[in-house]
Scaffold this active site. Structure first.
Site, PDB file in Angstrom:
ATOM      1  CD  GLU A 297      57.514  -2.108  28.569  1.00 34.73           C
ATOM      2  OE1 GLU A 297      57.574  -3.327  28.374  1.00 34.73           O
ATOM      3  OE2 GLU A 297      57.926  -1.279  27.750  1.00 34.73           O
ATOM      4  CG  ASP A 301      58.066   1.881  27.557  1.00 32.07           C
ATOM      5  OD1 ASP A 301      58.793   1.108  26.916  1.00 32.07           O
ATOM      6  OD2 ASP A 301      56.953   1.549  28.004  1.00 32.07           O
ATOM      7  CB  SER A 507      59.192  -2.834  25.318  1.00 31.52           C
ATOM      8  OG  SER A 507      57.997  -3.450  25.670  1.00 31.52           O
TER       9      SER A 507
END
Ligand SMILES: *[C@@H]1O[C@H](CO)[C@@H](O)[C@H](O)[C@H]1NC(C)=O
Ligand SMILES: *[C@@H]1O[C@H](CO)[C@@H](O)[C@H](O)[C@H]1NC(C)=O
Ligand SMILES: *[C@@H]1O[C@H](CO)[C@@H](O)[C@H](O)[C@H]1NC(C)=O
Length: 588
Positions: A297, A301, A507
């Site tokens: 994640e 990002d 995401s």
């Protein structure tokens, strides 16, 4: 006692009746679950000596003042558009009535809570009590704090299934936390996953020359690299210049780790002009970032936010409290509340990034309504101060586990929080190019907690009338519709531990849209103008012309095909995907 005499001599007319002799033992339930939340089991009472940091959200004296001010400064048609508030102005708007403060102090005093352990927080709208013995919290709240263990992750939390407040305090207190929100850091969901792909198919992925940033290559349909997004979203050759003022924030939870070496490899291969990009790590509530242990994640990002917003300075906020939790004598289980920890930190800063991206969320129904409402107003505080707050909408279409959790098992679509908070911008997912279509994973629907905000009245009622009776009973037609906007959410190439992987999920979309918003903020700031702040009133009015409407695809779930993307707003892709060039012309 001082507080009592001041009640007797009060000359200020009150907007609510303040009791002269409060009945502290007359408790009324504030929030209770019908049973222990799914996947959690009690493993018993905490050991003697266990303490909790208890947060008490006080109701503001003027209930609608903050939201009223937020809409004024966020609505392009309002004369105060862009006149964002200072921290001090926000503090005035959220201030409780002095009687509220006194009453709550009197209640805490009655229970022997030392005044020295109580401090104001969240711009003065809350009181935080440090190191309160759990037994005292039980007495204050008619609660039974126990240690709960998650049956899948083994995470442990200190929570109660129900809590109460004296009848006389209900008009004064919005929320006490941690209480019934079983959202420990690990219970939050990341909105990303790896796409299963044969390793050899990715072997050369980083060695291909970068795609054109101005023409959408057909290869973008199978694999997204940053230049695909530049071309799709028309960021053209824009280069940020307000880099001494404009900042982009990425939040991290769940012990996610982002690596500089991975970012550098990613950029040097796929966006060589940005290869020198770095990020600042800010630790919140003991958060850590082990660069040697990079994870999906955070890598996703950081890599996409930075590749699109370079050279805008980027901050990675890592919020702690996650397992492996160091169980010690006094804190055998996690008492942290991830959003509240981060908000407590960020609202205390004098310099807050103008754009903040978060790719985590929860099923709305697992978040107690009082918690959701109160946290949502904290996001409104950020918006009022000129911060654009974006959240991924979730990766479960209209829902995966589609029954109510109130014991009745009523079939229903499941919206996600914070995506349903009307004071943030929720980002859904698309896939494919020429044309872009809705990504099936894209979470969207309607809140059961938050009513439809007026800025989306026209857009959402158009969609609902087009829907007719389809899905009626499964969604709440009067709720806030989400998402608001969307971007690509599948087949993103990322680097983890110096190796390429494919990722999917909203995401992918949230940092993409956030980076583009950050470019718009850069442009405005470089022109001496205010940043965009809370985006939705703009997006649903003049801004809609700067978005690519997505009109095909759907978000299946709950044994249905889900909602369909249609002309105009829909609960799959929102109003569409951004066109930076057009938006720049609209906001400039
Ligand atoms: C905790 O305190 C209670 C009441 O003071 C006592 O009865 C109990 O034995 C204590 N438990 C432990 C594990 O010390
Ligand atoms: C991040 O690194 C820390 C320290 O090495 C590790 O304990 C943690 O599990 C890592 N995060 C994830 C999500 O794996
Ligand atoms: C539907 O949404 C409204 C507005 O937020 C809310 O008041 C109502 O309780 C919701 N209905 C259900 C069944 O959740």
């Amino acid at each position: 006692m001082l507080w009592r005499s001041s009640f007797l001599t009060a000359v200020v007319p009150l907007c609510f009746a303040s009791p002269i002799f409060p009945r502290w033992d007359d408790l009324e339930v504030k929030h209770a679950w019908s049973s222990v939340p799914r996947n959690w089991i009690s493993v018993g009472l905490p050991p003697n000596g266990t303490t909790i940091d208890l947060r008490i959200a006080l109701k503001p004296h003027r209930e609608d003042a903050l939201v009223g001010a937020l809409y004024e400064v966020s609505d392009p048609a309002h004369e105060k558009y862009g006149a964002h508030l200072s921290k001090e102005e926000v503090a005035t708007l959220v201030a409780p009535h002095p009687d509220t403060v006194e009453l709550v102090h009197a209640w805490l005093g009655h229970h022997g809570v030392p005044a020295s352990s109580i401090r104001p927080s969240y711009n003065g709208g809350w009181l935080t009590i440090t190191s309160l013995p759990a037994s005292q919290a039980d007495a204050l709240l008619g609660a039974s704090y126990q240690v709960y263990r998650h049956t899948e992750t083994d995470e442990t939390l200190l929570r109660t299934v129900e809590y109460s407040l004296p009848v006389d305090l209900h008009a004064h207190v919005a929320l006490v936390a941690p209480t019934t929100y079983f959202g420990g850091p690990r219970a939050l969901h990341r909105t990303s996953r790896l796409t299963p792909t044969a390793k050899h198919l990715l072997a050369g992925a980083l060695d291909d020359p970068p795609e054109s940033p101005t023409t959408v290559s057909s290869s973008c349909a199978g694999m997204i690299v940053p230049s695909c997004l530049q071309a799709l979203y028309n960021t053209g050759s824009y280069t940020p210049t307000a880099t001494d003022q404009n900042t982009l924030g990425i939040t991290g939870y769940l012990q996610e780790n982002a690596s500089q070496a991975d970012l550098t490899l990613f950029l040097s291969k796929l966006m060589p002009d940005a290869a020198t990009a770095d990020f600042t790590v800010v630790s919140v509530a003991g958060g850590t970032n082990d660069q040697n242990n990079p994870t999906l994640e955070a890598s996703l990002d950081i890599q996409y936010a930075e590749s699109l917003a370079f050279p805008t300075p980027t901050i990675f906020y890592t919020t702690g409290g996650s397992p492996p939790f160091q169980a010690d004598e006094n804190t055998p289980a996690n008492t942290n509340e991830p959003y509240l920890d981060w908000l407590d930190f960020i609202l205390a800063q004098s310099d807050i990034p103008q754009t903040i991206s978060t790719s985590y969320g929860d099923d709305e129904q697992t978040v107690p309504p009082d918690y959701a409402q109160t946290v949502c107003s904290l996001f409104a505080q950020l918006g009022a101060q000129g911060v654009s707050v974006l959240f991924s909408s979730g990766d479960t279409g209209v829902g995966d586990d589609c029954v109510s959790n109130d014991g009745l098992n009523t079939p229903m679509f499941l919206p996600n929080f914070p995506a349903t908070c009307p004071y943030i911008t929720a980002v859904g997912g698309t896939t494919g190019v020429n044309p872009e279509t809705a990504a099936g994973l894209s979470s969207g629907g309607f809140s059961n907690y938050f009513a439809r905000p007026s800025y989306q009245d026209t857009a959402v009622s158009n969609f609902i009338s087009g829907l007719g009776t389809q899905f009626s009973g499964l969604y709440n037609a009067s709720g806030r519709g989400f998402p608001d906007i969307s971007a690509q959410a599948e087949n993103f190439i990322i680097v983890i531990g110096q190796e390429p992987f494919l990722a999917e999920g909203t995401s992918c979309a949230a940092p993409t849209v956030s980076a583009i918003v950050s470019l718009l903020n850069d442009y405005l700031i470089s022109q001496g103008k205010s940043p965009l702040g809370f985006l939705n009133p703009l997006l649903y009015s003049t801004g809609a012309a700067g978005l690519n409407d997505i009109t095909s695809g759907s978000n299946p779930g709950c044994n249905t095909d889900g909602f369909s993307a249609v002309e105009g707003w829909d609960p799959v892709t929102g109003l569409g995907t951004p066109d930076f060039g057009k938006l720049q012309a609209i906001v400039g």
